[in-house]
Design a protein around this motif. Sequence first.
Motif, PDB file in Angstrom:
ATOM      1  N   ARG A   1      -4.631  -3.392  -3.547  1.00  0.00           N
ATOM      2  CA  ARG A   1      -4.275  -2.049  -3.837  1.00  0.00           C
ATOM      3  C   ARG A   1      -5.227  -1.139  -4.643  1.00  0.00           C
ATOM      4  O   ARG A   1      -5.441  -0.050  -3.943  1.00  0.00           O
TER       5      ARG A   1
ATOM      6  N   LEU B   1       0.868  -1.415  -0.072  1.00  0.00           N
ATOM      7  CA  LEU B   1       0.052   0.062  -0.111  1.00  0.00           C
ATOM      8  C   LEU B   1       0.856   1.420   0.002  1.00  0.00           C
ATOM      9  O   LEU B   1       0.219   2.389  -0.206  1.00  0.00           O
TER      10      LEU B   1
ATOM     11  N   SER C   1      -7.716   1.911  -2.783  1.00  0.00           N
ATOM     12  CA  SER C   1      -7.496   2.982  -3.492  1.00  0.00           C
ATOM     13  C   SER C   1      -8.777   3.568  -3.560  1.00  0.00           C
ATOM     14  O   SER C   1      -9.178   4.746  -3.621  1.00  0.00           O
TER      15      SER C   1
ATOM     16  N   LEU D   1       0.222   4.164  -2.717  1.00  0.00           N
ATOM     17  CA  LEU D   1      -0.953   4.789  -2.387  1.00  0.00           C
ATOM     18  C   LEU D   1      -0.571   6.157  -2.024  1.00  0.00           C
ATOM     19  O   LEU D   1      -1.277   7.408  -2.002  1.00  0.00           O
TER      20      LEU D   1
END
Length: 225
Positions: free
Chosen positions: A116, A24, A120, A27
Motif C-alpha cells: 500500500r 488498496l 501510494s 487509498l
Amino acid sequence: MVQKAKILLVDDRPENLLALEAILSALDQTLVRASSGEEALKALLTDDFAVILLDVQMPGMDGFETAAHIKRRERTRDIPIIFLTAINHGPHHTFRGYAAGAVDYISKPFDPWVLRAKVSVFVELYMKNCQLREQAALLRLQLEGGGHGGASHEKEPAGLLAELSARLAAVEEQAEALSKQLDDESADAAAVATAAHLERKLTGLRRALDALEPGTSGGPATLSS
C-alpha cells in the motif's frame, strides 16, 4: 473536487484481485480489475492509470509479455508497473521483471502495508503530474494570448499572473514535501527519479511564469510537456 487516480489490478485469480482491493481500498482511489493481459491492454486503450499491479504467472499472455506490450505503446510506456509473483525463481527471474520495465518486483505473500505504501507513492506522483499539466496548459493559454472570449478576459493580466503563481506555489510546496518524504523513507530509485523529473518540470514552469512578470526582459518562455 480532485479527481481520483486509477490503479489497474491484473491477475487471473479472482481471490487475488479481491485481496488487492482489500489492501488498496484505504487509498480511496479507483481500482480497475483485469483478469488477463489482454483485458489489461484493452483497459489501457481508454483510461489513464497511476500505476499497474501485474501478476507474472497468468495463462496465455503472462505478465512479462503484457508489460512488453505496455512499454511499446507511446500512451502507456511511462506508467509504473509493479510485478507480483507467487514464485521466486531467483535473481534471473527478478532481473527479467526489471528488464521488462517494472519499477518493483514483489514476491507473494507480501506485506500489505508495504504494498500500500509503494502504491501510494506512485499515486501521489501521478496526481502531482496531473496538477502540473493543468498549470502548464493554463500558462500556455496566457502565453498564446488567452484564446477568444470566456473567462480569460474577465481578469487583468496581473491578476491572472498572481493566480497562476499561487497555484504553482501550492504544487511546488507539495512536490517538495513529497521529495523529502521519499528521501526519508529510502524509497525506490524509480519513485525518486520520477519525483526529480516532476521538480524539473516545475522549475521550467516557474521560469516561464517569472518571464511574464512586468519588468522582466526577453520573450515568452518555451514550455516542455
